[in-house]
Design a protein around this motif. Sequence first.
Motif, PDB file in Angstrom:
ATOM      1  N   TRP A 138      60.115  93.481  67.605  1.00  0.00           N
ATOM      2  CA  TRP A 138      58.899  93.212  66.831  1.00  0.00           C
ATOM      3  C   TRP A 138      58.459  94.406  65.980  1.00  0.00           C
ATOM      4  CZ3 TRP A 138      59.319  92.945  72.166  1.00  0.00           C
ATOM      5  CH2 TRP A 138      58.820  94.027  72.876  1.00  0.00           C
ATOM      6  N   TYR A 141      60.722  94.513  60.622  1.00  0.00           N
ATOM      7  CA  TYR A 141      60.606  93.325  59.768  1.00  0.00           C
ATOM      8  C   TYR A 141      60.730  93.737  58.309  1.00  0.00           C
ATOM      9  CZ  TYR A 141      59.105  90.710  63.862  1.00  0.00           C
ATOM     10  OH  TYR A 141      59.059  90.108  65.095  1.00  0.00           O
ATOM     11  N   ASN A 142      60.997  92.763  57.450  1.00  0.00           N
ATOM     12  CA  ASN A 142      61.129  93.075  56.036  1.00  0.00           C
ATOM     13  C   ASN A 142      59.753  93.250  55.387  1.00  0.00           C
ATOM     14  OD1 ASN A 142      60.099  90.492  55.518  1.00  0.00           O
ATOM     15  ND2 ASN A 142      62.127  89.606  55.130  1.00  0.00           N
ATOM     16  N   HIS A 146      58.805  89.222  57.635  1.00  0.00           N
ATOM     17  CA  HIS A 146      59.720  88.251  58.237  1.00  0.00           C
ATOM     18  C   HIS A 146      60.880  88.953  58.921  1.00  0.00           C
ATOM     19  CE1 HIS A 146      58.234  85.333  54.860  1.00  0.00           C
ATOM     20  NE2 HIS A 146      57.388  85.407  55.883  1.00  0.00           N
ATOM     21  N   ALA A 147      61.499  88.256  59.860  1.00  0.00           N
ATOM     22  CA  ALA A 147      62.651  88.815  60.564  1.00  0.00           C
ATOM     23  C   ALA A 147      63.867  88.849  59.641  1.00  0.00           C
ATOM     24  CB  ALA A 147      62.957  87.974  61.796  1.00  0.00           C
ATOM     25  N   TYR A 154      68.939  94.755  58.115  1.00  0.00           N
ATOM     26  CA  TYR A 154      68.266  95.155  59.354  1.00  0.00           C
ATOM     27  C   TYR A 154      68.590  96.602  59.709  1.00  0.00           C
ATOM     28  CZ  TYR A 154      67.830  95.770  64.410  1.00  0.00           C
ATOM     29  OH  TYR A 154      67.549  96.274  65.650  1.00  0.00           O
ATOM     30  N   TYR A 296      67.791  91.597  68.684  1.00  0.00           N
ATOM     31  CA  TYR A 296      66.827  91.238  67.630  1.00  0.00           C
ATOM     32  C   TYR A 296      66.916  89.752  67.289  1.00  0.00           C
ATOM     33  CZ  TYR A 296      64.520  91.649  63.030  1.00  0.00           C
ATOM     34  OH  TYR A 296      63.682  91.511  61.939  1.00  0.00           O
ATOM     35  N   ASN A 300      63.963  86.915  68.090  1.00  0.00           N
ATOM     36  CA  ASN A 300      63.290  86.220  66.986  1.00  0.00           C
ATOM     37  C   ASN A 300      63.736  84.772  66.830  1.00  0.00           C
ATOM     38  OD1 ASN A 300      61.517  88.235  65.405  1.00  0.00           O
ATOM     39  ND2 ASN A 300      63.396  89.393  65.746  1.00  0.00           N
TER      40      ASN A 300
END
Length: 631
Positions: A138, A141-142, A146-147, A154, A296, A300
Amino acid sequence: MGSKGKTIVWFRRDLRIEDNPALATAAKEGCVLPVFIWCPEEEGQFYPGRVSRWWLKQSLIHLDQSLRSLGAALVLIKAQSTLAALLECINAIGATKVVYNHLYDPVSLVRDHNIKQKLEDLGISVKNYNGELLYEPWEVYNDKGHAFTTFDAYWDKCLHMQRENVSHLPPWRLAPAAGSVESCLIEELGLEDESEKPSNALLGRGWSPGWTNADKVLNEFLEHHLLDYSKDRLRVAGNSTSLLSPYLHFGELSVRKVFHCVLMKQILWVKEGNTVGEESVTLFLRAIGFREYSRYICFNFPFTHERSLLSNLKYFPWHADQAHFKVWRQGRTGYPLVDAGMRELWATGWIHNRIRVIVSSFCVKFFLLPWQWGMKYFWDTLLDADLESDILGWQYISGSLPDGHELERLDSPQVQGFNFDPEGEYVRHWLPELARMPAQWIHHPWDAPLTVLKSAGVELGVNYPKPIIDIDLARDRLTEAIHITREREMAARATTSNGTNEEVFDNSDTVENLAIPKVVLKEKILYPSSSSHDQRVPSMQISKNGLLNRKRPKPVEDERPPQGNLINGNNTCRTLKMDDDLCSTAESSSAKKQTTCSRNSFSVPQSCSLLSTSKPSKDCESSELQQSRQG
């Protein structure tokens, strides 16, 4: 050390003293009760396989010895409910706090959330920590919050984030919590039954579980193998990877420590202008990154242990052929590199990461078997079975990741054999019936002249199978399956008013349930030479050439004399005949707790949608992605 309270340290897959934030925090705050709870009922379909349970047993013994030396023995509990066991411990010692380190697999995420909520409702303080990753899922994120769904984006974000170089030193001593909690003997946990011990005895010749041994393996890799990692990592014979994967899976080694030590090497080699070392560090850190990414993705997108991340397989016409699944498992496909890999997996619980890619690709693309079947078999048979990494690897092979292999891509095992085992050394070891085949023909014996086959003692279809499916036919079948998939997708779109195609799609409501087949070996094998070496504990004589025991030698102080005659004794490890009523490693996993492992709990899509947008064909470090934790 004060006496502020009594804390239960709940160990899971963090079986180490060093850099263990949960243990370090508890040790500073007062008295501790270290606890490991084994609850087979809660493992469900992911009950560990034989070799994985062997490693867990040895690691627990090692951890208990370390904790005892600090003053507080590890309490072992076998329970029907983890929550109930924790509550009993809380009541027994009057604990006010429970601490543990995070896990990210789907089973643990649900269990941990429920336990924390219920304990807090009862007024018990619950604290959890990051003892598994460089970054919590968590935290990355971008720009839109968002994941990430591609690894490069990443990992690039991770490498540019500020890192806290926090390392938790082992406590000098532990103050044991007063109170009486009944502890099981290690044998009472049932991690190893009598029938498994002869096979497991051989594992100790190549591996030394335990957190202090993990440090030794890490140091050996850093000092003697990291430099040449970029050149050696794709060799399927010999010691070409870090061998750290089982230690990382069971938390015997801190990934933060690994990352920091490798970075120190990088700084040194950059200063020296050592470009080979720099490349090796970059590639190895990517392998660490893939392990991070697997957690990850599972966090997610928690449905990924059953369904594809993308919707490309939503309408795929799987061939759920159990006969083909059995041929693949037993290494009787007729493709030497594939068969050698599956034989090694059965015999040792270990295969090189590149071989994992090759055999999994064959399973999905030659046989069109559901990727979930293969993933579950890997879980049941690998020594370093790791659910999150296997999910990532199998989805990568199936084209179910935005940056994975294209589903259309079908690699030739013959070509891969010449690329990764050019002299045939690996194949000759695991397929002794092909041991006399010249390197020119060993990866495609079906093309060899009859005189060559005769002089090598090979009779195709008798002592080694002919290819079960021609590669051109396999390619045609895969192409047809993809065509059917697209037609079904178009038909489905035509019936809806909205023709959008989500990039990440949970197709749980549209797949039919198909139970994953149990792995039971009962039928007589048609190839006697093959069966004499297939799916059995290899003999000590075979291991002398160094290929079987591919692991690096254990430090001298760890060597133990063999316990009796493990192989040649009358009542010990005899050759397993294929026509006996035998169970595989996978079967032994579920059979130990048949009442808890539902045969129908593992769903496989009967028909699964292919994205209309194409993905670039990349031969990126697929071996790293398939087996990212190996390094």
